[in-house]
Design an enzyme around this catalytic site. Sequence first.
Site, PDB file in Angstrom:
ATOM      1  N   GLY A 248      11.457  -5.485 -29.066  1.00 20.18           N
ATOM      2  CA  GLY A 248      10.154  -4.875 -29.307  1.00 20.18           C
ATOM      3  C   GLY A 248      10.261  -3.583 -30.090  1.00 20.18           C
ATOM      4  CG  ASP A 249      12.407  -0.407 -28.520  1.00 14.10           C
ATOM      5  OD1 ASP A 249      11.401   0.265 -28.276  1.00 14.10           O
ATOM      6  OD2 ASP A 249      13.187  -0.790 -27.638  1.00 14.10           O
TER       7      ASP A 249
END
Length: 453
Positions: free
Chosen positions: A250-251
């Site tokens: 997600g980062d």
Amino acid sequence: MRIVVVGDALLDVDVDGSAERLSPDAPVPVVDLRSRSVRAGGAGLVATMLRRDGIDVSLVSSIAADDHGAELVGALDGVRVVTAGSGDPTPVKTRVRASGHAIARLDEACGPPGELVVDGAMLAEFEGADAIVVADYGRGMAAHPAIRAVVARRAGTIPVVWDPHPRGAVPVAGVTIVTPNRGEAAAFAGRSVDGVPDAAAAGERLLEDWRVERVAVTLGEGGAVLSAPGRLPLVATARAVDSADPCGAGDRLAATLALELAAGASAEDALRAAVARASAFLATGGVAGLELPDNAAAIGGEAAEALAVARATRERGGTVVATGGCFDLLHAGHARTLAAARSLGDCLIVCLNSDSSVRRLKGRERPLIRQEDRVDLLLALECVDAVLVFDEDTPEEAIARIEPDLWVKGGDYVAADLPETRVLAERGGRVVTVPYIPARSTSALAEALARVG
């Protein structure tokens, strides 16, 4: 380009060892520790990724002046860290792994935080930024009134990507795109999210609730669903990846979105690029791939991923297979050769001639398809694990970096005539051929297309 990341930074610690016996005190494994490594987590991981992308990046966060805080700042080498300090100890998440398998996670100082301090230097850092990433990890930075005010003001002029957290704050109105995962979207929208239709419905609900420009609900291997007012939902499909550790995906997606939007890409193109980059990130070992040196990308844009695939395969005791070529107008002969090459080992890396290299080899009219599209076509094949673009006329330098166990060519080549043979021999590898598929060629296809008009 300068990007500001704001949010909650953590210290991530990995301790690795071997477990070959049980404790006499309880039926638990005894881990003989071999190594300890640290990296920036939370918003710090997003900043680290952007710095490795070659971006001028700042991290605005609350970081304590304790020993773990010093380790965290040290792991952010190359990132401008702007903080007013913190009265709370630095949060630490320690993962214990034995023989490559995670067996426990130890959390320190990860309880509810106290009151955060935000000063003028932190707020001034947002001025002149080309994009902002809000990496909310539920510890208060994204909820601070002063931070929210400056992000809301800048959202009217530059791209703002907001990565939310279930225990965090709702995004400020007007941000460019919010990226909840399946669970976060379900919690915020108050409905289950099991697939694309549910993700689209949740995204539409969150657009109304948050009054933001776009919502991209991420679905792991299902890709992401982009919702925007008055537009049909867009599905950005993900490449199938076998990864036991989704940490950081997600980062990686949020960081790439900000980078692409700041460079002028449309939201749709930015999301496609971000989903592809997140898939590649997982395919190359996830956060473990961050241990590669920064200059690993010097060969070509996909080189860091290709090198990490090779490294991860070797660490598993697998066989690294590579092949190369122009792959201009991908045809059945290419597909069969690549599938045969992949069957010889545990990963297949394609070394792809760049556009300039193809022009030197084939003439000014070639390539027919630009290298970015050729990369996409190759990665769409299930048998291809990574692509490395090289500018030289021959792939010896690329081979020297990958160090494959096998280099595969079509059966119409003679190994002794190939410049790759010497490079492979020096490193203990071998050149092998697979059956040649006759009457399949790019030139013949190009001539046929020219006759059609």
